[in-house]
Design an enzyme around this catalytic site. Structure first.
Site, mmCIF file in Angstrom:
data_model
loop_
_atom_site.group_PDB
_atom_site.id
_atom_site.type_symbol
_atom_site.label_atom_id
_atom_site.label_comp_id
_atom_site.label_asym_id
_atom_site.label_seq_id
_atom_site.Cartn_x
_atom_site.Cartn_y
_atom_site.Cartn_z
ATOM 1 C CB CYS A 77 -3.613 -2.436 -7.059
ATOM 2 S SG CYS A 77 -4.981 -1.558 -7.484
ATOM 3 C CG ASP A 340 -13.647 -9.528 18.174
ATOM 4 O OD1 ASP A 340 -12.450 -8.477 17.900
ATOM 5 O OD2 ASP A 340 -14.059 -10.148 17.330
ATOM 6 C CB CYS A 367 -8.960 -4.977 14.320
ATOM 7 S SG CYS A 367 -10.075 -3.818 15.193
#
Length: 413
Positions: A77, A340, A367
């Protein structure tokens, strides 16, 4: 006491040490810790200090590589080019590392967090999801600068870096937002769903008054994204939660199903259940004679879950916080719990409520490795140990990682 001088803007030649949680590596200079972004362990770099609040550490960006590590590559990028300095996009952390190197670094972070926080020595391997390092991201959030241009924020800053495209985002998804001007200060959500449709929502945060309160005003439409996973279709409100990696929902449901192994006719809880992805898998396992309780605090997500799972009468729904619902004595004790939680983790209250029911298996989807380690430590206090762990590079080029852990009672009944 002598006040420490502010190093902001100073350039330091440093040898880079181990990776740390958060997308940077650790170096030392004149007795202080320097957290350096855009570097790799073993390198010698010139790092410019970007943030120095005093104390024992400061933050810096590598601006020149004197000795490169074998895993260094040219960023794909242009907005990650080292020559841009502070004008680099803040969305990615590891554009300068090969895919194998990124996964090794993430594995080291997970292992370090588990050892330091939970006291567990666990060998970690981070798995690659299908699709490679680019064009995996189906959902993005952008900000709008003072000239009305859409972009991403610089690292640890509110400053907007305008972009034309983002190579980790689904091909063509950002064309709807980068080729036009928006109201300055607006925030944009872009969702490319499983059908190929791209949904754009814009919210203008210019204060308005409603019933005496400042509110955000929707300036461009909302809608419903149509997703597919685990052989089913799911409707998700565009600003609602769905895994951002295109391959993640199928991969995660497969692992959750294997680890949960809910018994036929049994009881399963799906905590922080969202629009019903894991509840659908659990419902198939327990069958018509069993039951699944989905708990979710977002009323809109619960509405979507009810519609998505209308063909599964064994699933019931509770709109409310997990902390409140999990203590409800009217709920049947579960054989299996899947949770979760958000990035901060489940926390002590949820862990205590879940373990008080003594489920045979707890599947924890996380996460954030630090939050996972904290929760694993709390489960250990309540007589549960981690017996399996699968980690996925569900956010290539960034420092984020997804882990799925199985916890079982140390002394099963």
């Amino acid at each position: 006491m002598t006040e420490r001088p502010d190093w902001t803007g100073r350039r330091l030649e440093v040898e880079i040490g181990p990776v740390a949680h958060g997308g940077h590596c650790v170096a030392r200079y004149e007795g202080r810790v320097v957290f350096v972004r855009h570097a790799l362990p073993g390198e010698v770099v010139v790092a410019e200090v970007t943030d120095d609040a005093g104390g024992g550490f400061c933050r810096a960006d590598a601006v020149e590589v004197l000795t490169a590590a074998p895993g260094r590559v040219s960023p794909p990028c242009p907005m990650a080019d080292m020559a841009l300095g502070r004008d680099r996009c803040g969305g990615c952390d590891w554009q300068h590392a090969s895919g194998e190197t990124q996964r090794e670094l993430k594995a080291a972070v997970i292992a370090e967090q588990l050892q330091r926080i939970a006291g567990i020595d666990w060998p970690v391997r981070v798995q690659e999801l299908p699709g490679g390092l680019l064009r995996w991201r189906s959902r993005s959030r952008l900000a709008v600068d003072r000239k009305g241009r859409a972009g991403f924020r610089a690292h640890r800053s509110h400053r907007v870096i305008p972009v034309e495209d983002c190579p980790i985002t689904v091909e063509g998804a950002l064309a709807e937002v980068t080729n036009r001007r928006w109201r300055p200060g607006a925030e944009l959500t872009v969702a490319a769903d499983s059908t190929g449709d791209v949904h754009v929502t814009a919210v203008d945060h210019k204060p308005q008054r409603r019933h005496g309160r400042a509110v955000a005003r929707q300036v461009q439409g909302s809608g419903v994204a149509r997703e597919s996973a685990a052989g089913r279709s799911f409707d998700v409100e565009v600003q609602g939660f769905w895994q951002v990696h295109k391959a993640a929902p199928d991969a995660f449901t497969e692992v959750v199903a294997r680890l949960a192994a809910a018994p036929v006719g049994g009881v399963a809880w799906d905590l922080y259940g969202g629009v019903g992805l894991f509840a659908a898998v659990l419902a198939e396992q327990v069958g018509p004679a069993g039951s699944v309780v989905l708990v979710e605090s977002s009323k809109r997500a619960v509405e979507d879950a009810v519609a998505n799972l209308r063909d599964l009468p064994q699933v019931s729904f509770r709109a409310g916080t997990v902390e409140a619902v999990a203590t409800d004595e009217d709920l049947s004790a579960p054989d299996v719990v899947v949770l979760d939680p958000p990035r901060k983790g489940a926390g002590r209250d949820v862990v205590e409520s879940v373990t008080a029911r003594r489920p045979a298996r707890i599947v924890h989807v996380a996460c954030d490795p630090a939050a996972l380690a904290r929760d694993v430590g709390l489960f250990a206090e309540r007589g549960y140990r981690m017996t399996e762990l699968e980690a996925f590079d569900a956010f290539p080029m960034t420092h984020h990682i997804e882990c799925i852990a199985l916890l079982e009672p140390v002394d099963p009944d």
